[in-house]
Scaffold this motif. Sequence first.
Motif, mmCIF file in Angstrom:
data_model
loop_
_atom_site.group_PDB
_atom_site.id
_atom_site.type_symbol
_atom_site.label_atom_id
_atom_site.label_comp_id
_atom_site.label_asym_id
_atom_site.label_seq_id
_atom_site.Cartn_x
_atom_site.Cartn_y
_atom_site.Cartn_z
ATOM 1 N N UNK A 52 0.830 -1.209 0.000
ATOM 2 C CA UNK A 52 0.000 0.000 0.000
ATOM 3 C C UNK A 52 0.863 1.258 0.000
ATOM 4 N N UNK A 53 1.898 1.274 0.841
ATOM 5 C CA UNK A 53 2.768 2.442 0.905
ATOM 6 C C UNK A 53 3.565 2.617 -0.390
ATOM 7 N N UNK A 54 3.929 1.504 -1.035
ATOM 8 C CA UNK A 54 4.631 1.610 -2.324
ATOM 9 C C UNK A 54 3.742 2.276 -3.367
ATOM 10 N N UNK A 55 2.469 1.882 -3.386
ATOM 11 C CA UNK A 55 1.531 2.491 -4.336
ATOM 12 C C UNK A 55 1.390 3.982 -4.054
ATOM 13 N N UNK A 56 1.256 4.337 -2.778
ATOM 14 C CA UNK A 56 1.134 5.750 -2.417
ATOM 15 C C UNK A 56 2.410 6.522 -2.748
#
Length: 290
Positions: free
Chosen positions: A200-204
């Motif tokens: 999720x943080x990679x996508x953000x």
Amino acid sequence: MLYLVKNSKENKPMGGLVLDYEPTMPTKFMVGTKQGAALLCHKKAKNPGDNIVASYNQHTGYALQRNPFFPKYFLTAGDWTARIWSEEIRESSIMWTKQHMSSLTDACWSPVRPAVFFATKMDGSLDIWDYLFKQTDPTLSIQVCEEALYSICIHDQGRFVTVGSHEGTTTLLELSESLYTLLRHEKNAMGAMFERETKREKILETRHKEMRLKERSRSQQEKEREESTESKDTEDLLLRMEHDYFASINGDIKDRETKNAYIYQMFDEALETIREDRPYCVDDKDNSFK
């Protein structure tokens, strides 16, 4: 002392507050600095400037420890929150606690349960977090004493916890069995949770980079457009000045031709009068021959 930027005259040394070394990763160690950065360091770098592999900046941390079951995830505590990080994400932590009313002073993982960690606070309380059970509030909060707690140490079997206070008092606590007994699917569940939050943080992070690139591109385009507009305005001004200049010159030429034509006309009339032997005079009011 550690230097974050290589070959920089403005670079300033950072003082280390806490050190974490994981035996399963013999060439790597982590340092928490006074300036609020958690540094991932390499012991066998080819060049001295390559000792620092990565920097994670979020808050001034007083605690730093890798998860004993998932070493690429580590815990920091400081300011008013505790945060869980992934080595793969440098922009932000993947999980964090709520903002506490009292600042955190120390934190550590449970050696027997990957979902449990402990945190001491300035108000003398000890928070126990179980992320499989609850993620918004501590599973258990114990008011150990009325003075600030500054250190914590847990037994290898996870049953006993020792905390030290500002006045030098050491308190030994025994935990309930549920807090030091590994659940059946706990390791797999926490691994999946860490991976999900990292993804999720990679996508953000990717989205934020794209937005920054778009903003930078838009700024560059606006700058080029402004420069183009200024260049066009300059060209228009030069064309207008050139037109006005030649218009003024042409006007002067026409005035001179008109005056010359008038003078030639008066000369012809005077010459004609002389030939006819007729006296003539010049009227002073309109400068015309009569």
